[in-house]
Write an enzyme that holds these catalytic residues in place. Sequence first.
Site, PDB file in Angstrom:
ATOM      1  N   ASP A   6       0.809  -1.219   0.000  1.00  0.00           N
ATOM      2  CA  ASP A   6       0.000   0.000   0.000  1.00  0.00           C
ATOM      3  C   ASP A   6       0.839   1.264   0.000  1.00  0.00           C
ATOM      4  O   ASP A   6       0.323   2.346  -0.280  1.00  0.00           O
ATOM      5  CB  ASP A   6      -0.807   0.030   1.309  1.00  0.00           C
TER       6      ASP A   6
HETATM    7  C1  BGC Z   1      -0.072   1.384   6.319  1.00  0.00           C
HETATM    8  C2  BGC Z   1      -0.351   0.200   5.496  1.00  0.00           C
HETATM    9  C3  BGC Z   1      -1.802   0.134   5.290  1.00  0.00           C
HETATM   10  C4  BGC Z   1      -2.340   1.443   4.729  1.00  0.00           C
HETATM   11  C5  BGC Z   1      -3.826   1.443   4.559  1.00  0.00           C
HETATM   12  C6  BGC Z   1      -0.625   2.614   5.681  1.00  0.00           C
HETATM   13  O1  BGC Z   1      -0.379   3.722   6.490  1.00  0.00           O
HETATM   14  O2  BGC Z   1       1.306   1.503   6.478  1.00  0.00           O
HETATM   15  O3  BGC Z   1       0.136  -0.965   6.099  1.00  0.00           O
HETATM   16  O4  BGC Z   1      -2.070  -0.862   4.365  1.00  0.00           O
HETATM   17  O5  BGC Z   1      -1.992   2.500   5.549  1.00  0.00           O
HETATM   18  O6  BGC Z   1      -4.494   1.938   5.649  1.00  0.00           O
HETATM   19  C1  NOJ Z   2      -1.892  -3.797   5.381  1.00  0.00           C
HETATM   20  C2  NOJ Z   2      -3.056  -3.775   4.463  1.00  0.00           C
HETATM   21  O1  NOJ Z   2      -4.225  -4.145   5.143  1.00  0.00           O
HETATM   22  C3  NOJ Z   2      -2.829  -4.689   3.286  1.00  0.00           C
HETATM   23  O2  NOJ Z   2      -3.907  -4.583   2.400  1.00  0.00           O
HETATM   24  C4  NOJ Z   2      -1.540  -4.365   2.597  1.00  0.00           C
HETATM   25  O3  NOJ Z   2      -1.337  -5.285   1.550  1.00  0.00           O
HETATM   26  C5  NOJ Z   2      -0.385  -4.400   3.566  1.00  0.00           C
HETATM   27  N1  NOJ Z   2      -0.658  -3.530   4.687  1.00  0.00           N
HETATM   28  C6  NOJ Z   2       0.931  -3.986   2.930  1.00  0.00           C
HETATM   29  O4  NOJ Z   2       0.948  -2.648   2.626  1.00  0.00           O
END
Ligand code: BGC
Ligand code: NOJ
Length: 820
Positions: free
Chosen positions: A487
Site C-alpha cells: 500500500d
Molecule cells: C499502512 C499500510 C496500510 C495502509 C492502509 C498505511 O499507512 O502503512 O500498512 O495498508 O496505511 O491503511
Molecule cells: C496492510 C493492508 O491491510 C494490506 O492490504 C496491505 O497489503 C499491507 N498492509 C501492505 O501494505
Amino acid sequence: MDYGYFDDDAKEYVITRPDTPLPWINYLGTEDYFGLISNTAGGCSFYRDPRLRRLTRYRYNNVPFDVGGRYIYLRDDQDGDYWSPSWQPVRRPLESYECHQGLSYTTIKAAHNGIHAETMYFVPPGETLEVWRVQVRNDRDVRADISLFSSIEFCLWDAQDDATNFQRNFSTGEVEVLDSVIYHKTEYRERRNHFAYFACSELLAGFDTQRDTFLGPYRGWDAPEAVERGECFNSVAHGWAPIGSHHVRLSLEPHETRQVIFVLGYAENPLDAKFDPPQSEIINKSLVQPVIERWTDPSNVDAALAVLRSTWDKYLSVLRVSTPDEDTNRMVNIWNPYQCMTTFNLSRSMSSFESGIGRGMGFRDSSQDILGFASMIPSRARQRLLDLAATQLATGGANHQYQPLTKRGNAQIGSGFNDDPLWLIFAVSAYLKETGDLGLLGELVPYDNVEGSETSLYEHLGRCVRYTLERLGPHGLPLIGRADWNDCLNLNCFSENSGESFQTTENKEGGVAESVFIAGQFVVASRELEQIARALAKLDDATTLESNARRMVEAIERDGWDGDWFLRAYDYFGKVVGSRSNEEGQIFAEPQGMCVMAGVGVMDGRAARAMTSVRDLLGTEHGVMLVQPAFTRYHLELGEISTYPPGYKENGSIFCHVNPWIMIGETMLGHGDAAFEYYQRTNPSARAVISDVHRCEPYVYAQTIAGRDAPSFGEAKNSWLTGSASWHFVAISQWILGIRPELNGLRIDPVLPESWPGFSATRQWRGATYEIVVRQPLGVTGRVGRLVVDGKPVEGNLVPEAPAGSVVRVEAEVEPASSD
Ligand code: BGC
Ligand code: NOJ
C-alpha cells in the site's frame, strides 16, 4: 520475564500476570456480535460494524493504555477496601491472577484478601449479546459482605461521531432503567430502531447510568465514588455520557460461592413497534425481555458454553496435525485457524491497533483472508465471495474497501489499487478447491452493487484478469495504479503536502509505473483461473489464459530481473525500483516470493538465486525484512513507504504477511529446511520465550516485527488483523506439510525439514476424512515418491476425492530428490 503458558488441552493461553508488555487481546463472538477483550478486561463491543454500531467505548491511545472495558469492582463492605478482579482499572495488587484466553471466550480469575473471583466472558453462538458469568467465592473462615459493581460505558453508536462531535453528543444520551436492566436508547427517539441493554441476574441494591455521577467529579475509572462509598446514586443519564453500572450486595458464608450473570446485548425492534405504549417514547421491551430472561439463567449459560466449545472443536477438526514440533502443532491445530476466523470476520476493522473507524472490509484483505478460512466454514466463505464480487467495479477494478453493515463500496477510500481484483481469483480458487462447488461460478453478481449490472461470477473473474491486461506499461508489466499489495509504494502520488492521505490523494496522470509484483501475481491468478476454465470445459478461455500468463512470465524474465533477484517496479519515469543500482531500497521481498510462487525462474536457477538473495540480504533471526537497505529519507517518487523511519512497517520491518510467500517459494524449490526455519522465526508460539522483545500476544501473528534498522528490532506491532494469519496457515498446511486441496483431488506434497521422520494428520475434505501418515527416512529430503491409498499404491501424489462419509487411509513416503 514469564507472562504465561499455553494449555494445549484446554486450547487456552494462560496469562499469569496482568502487566503484560501490551494488552493481550482476545475476541468474543464469531457471527454478528463481536467484542474485543484484553487480559485485564479492557475492550468494547459492536454489532456487525465497529464504526456504525458500536455498543461500548474504548479509549485508544490513552494513558494508561487499554482504558474502557467490561469492568467489575469488588468492595469489602466491612472495611471499604475495593479492587478490580481483572486488575484494571483499580490496579490494586492481587494475590493471584490468571487470564485464560480461549477460543471465543476469556476467563479472568483473581484473588484479593481471601475473596476469589472468576469472570467468564463470551457470546452465546447465534446471539447478539455477551454474557459475563461472575463467580465470587469467600475463601475466608468468616462471613464476607461484598459489594459487586459492574460497569461499561455506552458508545453513542457511530464511533467516529462519538469520538468527535461533542457539541451534539453531550446532549443526546438517553437511558431507561427497569428492574435489573439498563437500556441504552440514545437516538432511539428518531431514526434508530436499535438499542442496547445491560442486564443483571440479581436484584439490585442500586445502579448508575450517568458517568460523572458514578465516578464523581474529576475521578477516573480507577476510583469511582460510588464504589468507594459502597453505594450507587441511581442516576438516570440525560445527555453527557451514559454508562451502565449495577450494584449487587453479596453476603457470603465461609467458602460459599455466588454467581452473578450480566448480559450486554444489542436488540432491534420492528419500526412500527418501537414504543410501548405506541405513542410514548418508551422502548417496547416485549421482544427483548424473553432474551434477557433466557441469558440471565445459569443453566442456559452453561449449555451455551458447551455449544461454543463443541463448535470450535468442529471447526478445528478440519485439520489436525501431529508433527515433531510443538509450536507447529499448537499453531496449526488451534491458534492459527482461530486467528483466520477473526481476520475473516473483521478484515482489518477493529483490534487494539485498528480503531474500527477508518477501515472497513478490504477487498484484497478479505480475499486473502478466505485462503485460510475457506476450509472452516465454506458456506460463509461462499457468501463473502459473492459480497466481495458485488463491490467489484464494471471495469474489473475494485472498491478498495466496503462497509460491513451496508456491504457497499466505501467511496472515501476509492479504488485503483491494481493488485486488488486479482486476489478475488485466489480466493474463489481456494474455495472451489476446498468444496468442488463449481456452481458458484454461475451465480449472478452485480458490479458496484448496481442493480441490472449482474453477470456470472466467472465473468467477474475474467474481468479481473482483463483489468490487468488493459493496463500494461512499456515493459509489458502491469501498471501499479495507486499501489499494489504494498500500500505504501505510491509511485504516481508525488505528495508534497503533509496530512494528505497516500491512499486517496490525487494520482499524477500519464506515468508508466509498473509492478513486477503484480506481474507475478497475475501469473499465479491466471493459472488458477485457467484450471477453473478447464473444469468448466471452457478450453478457449483456458488457452488464452495460459498464453497471457506465458507472455507475462517472459516480460518478468526480460525486464523484471535484476541479476540476483526480481526487481520491484518501474517508477513514474520508467526508472527501476528494487535494484542493485538504487541507492536505497535495492531488494524487496514481495516480488521474490510472488514470482517464485508463479514458477518464474524455477527451471533456470533464477528462483533459487532470488531465494539466496532473500536469505543473505533480507533474512534476520526474527524473519524476513520487506526491503533493504531501508529508506533513510523521503523519496517523493516512491510515496508512503519512505515516510516510515527505517525498520518500521513497509520501510523494512519484518512484514509477516510476506514471510509465508518466501516459505512457499522455498518449498517450490524443495528446500524444506529453509522453509521451516523461516516458519519458526515468525511463529508466535516459538517466540513466546522472547515476549519481552516481541511484546505482542504469543498466540497470534502480528502484521510487523521491527526490522534490523529499528532500535526495537524484534518488537511486534499490529497483532491480530493481518493477512499473516491466512498466509502462514496456507504455507505450513499446504506447502510445508503439503496437504493441498486441488480441484480434482487432495495433493500430498510435503517439503519437510531433513530432521523430521515425518508427521501424521487428519484432514476433513468434501465430507470425507483423510487419515494421512507421511514418512521421511532418516537423512532423506525430497518429495513424496510412494503413495498408498487405502492399501493400494497410487501413481503420483494426488489422492482422488472419496465419497462423503468415507474414511481414507493415506500413506506417503518421501524419497530422495532426483536432482537438487
Ligand atoms: C499502512 C499500510 C496500510 C495502509 C492502509 C498505511 O499507512 O502503512 O500498512 O495498508 O496505511 O491503511
Ligand atoms: C496492510 C493492508 O491491510 C494490506 O492490504 C496491505 O497489503 C499491507 N498492509 C501492505 O501494505
